[in-house]
Scaffold this motif. Structure first.
Motif, mmCIF file in Angstrom:
data_model
loop_
_atom_site.group_PDB
_atom_site.id
_atom_site.type_symbol
_atom_site.label_atom_id
_atom_site.label_comp_id
_atom_site.label_asym_id
_atom_site.label_seq_id
_atom_site.Cartn_x
_atom_site.Cartn_y
_atom_site.Cartn_z
ATOM 1 N N ASP A 1 4.523 24.332 56.006
ATOM 2 C CA ASP A 1 4.064 23.169 56.756
ATOM 3 C C ASP A 1 4.044 21.904 55.895
ATOM 4 N N ILE B 1 7.217 19.767 56.088
ATOM 5 C CA ILE B 1 7.749 19.337 57.382
ATOM 6 C C ILE B 1 7.274 17.931 57.718
ATOM 7 N N THR C 1 5.929 15.849 60.259
ATOM 8 C CA THR C 1 5.270 16.095 61.543
ATOM 9 C C THR C 1 4.833 14.804 62.233
ATOM 10 N N PRO D 1 0.477 17.189 66.320
ATOM 11 C CA PRO D 1 1.647 18.025 66.019
ATOM 12 C C PRO D 1 1.282 19.510 66.011
ATOM 13 N N VAL E 1 3.215 23.169 65.119
ATOM 14 C CA VAL E 1 4.407 23.809 64.572
ATOM 15 C C VAL E 1 4.532 25.195 65.200
ATOM 16 N N TYR F 1 6.505 28.710 65.296
ATOM 17 C CA TYR F 1 7.298 29.518 64.375
ATOM 18 C C TYR F 1 7.970 30.682 65.104
ATOM 19 N N TYR G 1 11.307 27.067 62.673
ATOM 20 C CA TYR G 1 10.204 26.438 63.389
ATOM 21 C C TYR G 1 10.710 25.258 64.201
ATOM 22 N N LYS G 2 9.833 24.803 65.093
ATOM 23 C CA LYS G 2 10.059 23.577 65.853
ATOM 24 C C LYS G 2 8.713 22.895 66.032
ATOM 25 N N VAL G 3 8.669 21.590 65.764
ATOM 26 C CA VAL G 3 7.440 20.823 65.953
ATOM 27 C C VAL G 3 7.435 20.228 67.358
ATOM 28 N N THR H 1 -1.400 21.135 63.392
ATOM 29 C CA THR H 1 -1.469 20.599 62.043
ATOM 30 C C THR H 1 -1.758 19.105 62.104
ATOM 31 N N ALA I 1 11.950 18.077 61.997
ATOM 32 C CA ALA I 1 11.000 18.634 62.956
ATOM 33 C C ALA I 1 11.485 19.945 63.565
ATOM 34 N N SER I 2 12.713 20.323 63.306
ATOM 35 C CA SER I 2 13.260 21.587 63.799
ATOM 36 C C SER I 2 14.206 22.123 62.740
#
Length: 545
Positions: free
Chosen positions: A97, A100, A102, A108, A110, A112, A166-168, A441, A450-451
């Motif tokens: 994290d 990233i 964010t 935000p 995240v 996973y 991951y994708k935020v 987060t 972000a991805s």
């Protein structure tokens, strides 16, 4: 189940078996990524977790044929594994994290994905502050806020979360809103049926019996169930083995017509953000509450079961009579699958009446079929056009109270065109067992987008099952297997910074010539049903001295 204050039973031990394996495998994956960024790899803790998991797969424990005290003792180990892996994964993901970016509008979150391919799906996250109802990059399916604490429990449907990555998404205040491209289900009552419907399927449940009377594929105009069938019928068989009460299901047990429930206590349409159908039944001293819903991806029916079980010498199955059948049903086994006949023409076929299996079983004719996917069970059978999942037994020796009490069981119905291979049933089984996870987060800058995907394997017939730090080298171990029975070239996309790679055996000993790493890609031949292990070298991984 232990933490819900219910009896620790043989059947719940199977849930612990499945979940503990997944918990340790995920901890290995996330710790591997954190190790690349300089964090210590918790090898000793993970090894101890594996010892507890595997010790409690001793045959009398795993088979459900032990006495109650050993399951209560095993529960203590599973609790330690759950706590340990939660701490390991949380610490590793915190390291991820930090890198990233964010920054964005809203809180935000995240999301996973622990699997080696891109996927969409639902995830639950706890968010502090406000009453979040909309999201950027996701749909808020459900939002519940505790007015005293201000904590909101959100169920999000997130699209295209990258492979092992991951994708935020960002959540904020506002009314619930649909995101374009998502499947939305409608629930209706008409005549004697209640239906759930989306762009792919129409599910109909009879209001008197609680049977699924239709599972209709709208895109191909195909009815999955046999004409006039009772789908998801609960079937009760007299289960009195001549020897070894908890070990055996005797030949002939499933040849006798089972007892069934003709009338449900209630069948109700539950109108919420996403509609569902709730069916309540009872049989003798037991009660069954089943909730049907369409998955967020719109391609399967989820069945959630709350069962209060108080039977003796009864075997319980959920049965699905199908419109399409064939001479063989297919069952998942470790790192592969196995076919078993649906006919009973000779002694060999008659002896294969109950099949041990893992996450799924499938029956079809090559043009259409149904996969029944589960997250805690290990037994199926198929005869003729009937595919069944074994839910519970109730032996009285060596434990007179075996499996008595409350059980929470989940399974899913995945109708498909083509074969199970065409339909990627293997992936659906993994996704049902390895859910997306999400953590709220803070907004902060970072070097990662972000991805992001850290690792994946192509083509689709090769499944990435494990990523861990090498035992005796500065590198990562990637394990995959080929599940469709065809020669392929496995293309591993690995994290940046790799300096070499080699095929190893399962003891991580190198075999053959070094592999070439080109642009974070490693290619290697893989043969039908082969379990393939490679080591990718990262000389700069781990804590900096």
């Amino acid at each position: 189940e232990y933490h819900r204050g219910v009896m620790t039973t043989q059947a719940n031990h199977k849930r612990n078996m499945r979940e503990s394996e997944e918990q340790v495998i995920n901890a290995e994956k996330w710790s591997s990524l954190a190790w690349l960024d300089g964090k210590n790899y918790p090898a000793a803790q993970i090894t101890e977790d594996w010892k507890k998991v595997l010790f409690n797969q001793f045959h009398d424990l795993a088979a459900g044929s032990g006495i109650g005290v050993i399951y209560r003792d095993a529960q203590k180990d599973y609790d330690v594994v759950r706590w340990s892996t939660n701490e390991i994964s949380a610490g590793a993901l915190s390291k991820v994290d930090e890198k990233i970016n964010t920054a964005g509008n809203g809180i935000p979150v995240v999301v996973y994905n622990p699997l080696g391919w891109e996927r969409s799906g639902e995830v639950v996250v706890h968010v502090q502050g406000g009453k979040p109802g909309v999201a950027s990059g996701a749909q808020v399916v459900e939002s519940k806020t505790d007015e005293k604490t201000g904590v909101s429990d959100l169920k999000l449907h997130v699209l295209k979360v990258p492979a092992l990555g991951y994708k935020v998404v960002w959540v904020g205040a506002g009314a619930l809103a649909k995101q374009s491209g998502e499947s939305s289900a409608d629930g209706k009552e008409a005549g004697n049926s209640i239906t759930l419907e989306n762009g792919t399927f129409r599910l109909a449940v009879d209001k008197q019996s609680g049977c699924i009377t239709s599972l209709f594929d709208k895109k191909t105009n195909f009815e999955t169930l046999a004409s006039g069938a009772c789908g998801n019928q609960l079937q009760f068989f007299k289960d009195t083995p001549k020897e070894y009460d908890a070990w055996n299901i005797d030949p002939g047990t499933l040849d006798v017509a089972p007892s069934v429930i003709d009338h449900a206590d209630s069948v109700e349409l539950v109108k919420a953000d996403e509609p569902s159908i709730c069916v309540t039944r009872h049989w003798q001293g037991s009660k069954f509450v089943q909730t049907f819903s369409l998955s967020a991806n719109g391609d399967q029916v989820n069945v959630d079961n709350e069962i209060d079980w108080h039977e003796r010498h009864i075997l319980l199955k959920a049965a699905f009579p199908l419109a399409a059948t064939g001479p063989f049903a297919t069952y998942e086994i470790p790192y592969g699958s196995i076919d078993r006949p649906t006919t009973r023409n000779n002694s060999w076929e008659k002896a294969q009446f109950e099949v041990p299996a893992m996450r799924w079983a499938d029956l079809g004719d090559g043009k259409h079929g149904l996969s029944v996917i589960n997250d805690t069970k290990f037994g199926y059978d198929a005869v003729g056009n009937l595919l069944r999942l074994t839910l519970l037994r109730s032996p009285t020796w060596p434990d007179a109270e075996a499996d008595q009490g409350h059980h929470h069981i989940r399974y899913a119905l995945y109708p498909h065109t083509g074969t199970w291979k065409d339909a990627l049933t293997v992936r659906h089984g993994y996704e049902f067992n390895y859910p997306l996870t999400a953590v709220a987060t803070t907004a902060h800058p970072g070097s990662l987008p972000a991805s992001h995907s850290y690792a994946s394997v192509a083509p689709e017939n090769v499944a990435l099952t494990a990523v861990k730090k090498a035992e005796d080298a500065k590198g990562l171990i990637f394990r995959a297997y080929e599940w469709a029975g065809k020669d392929s070239t496995a293309e591993f996309h690995v994290p940046a910074g790799a300096r070499g790679a080699t095929v190893t055996n399962m003891m991580e000993t190198p075999e053959g010539s070094p592999l070439t790493v080109i642009g974070d890609v490693v290619k290697v031949p893989i043969h039908p049903y082969e379990i393939l292990t490679i080591r990718v070298d990262y000389p700069n991984g781990g804590p900096k001295e």
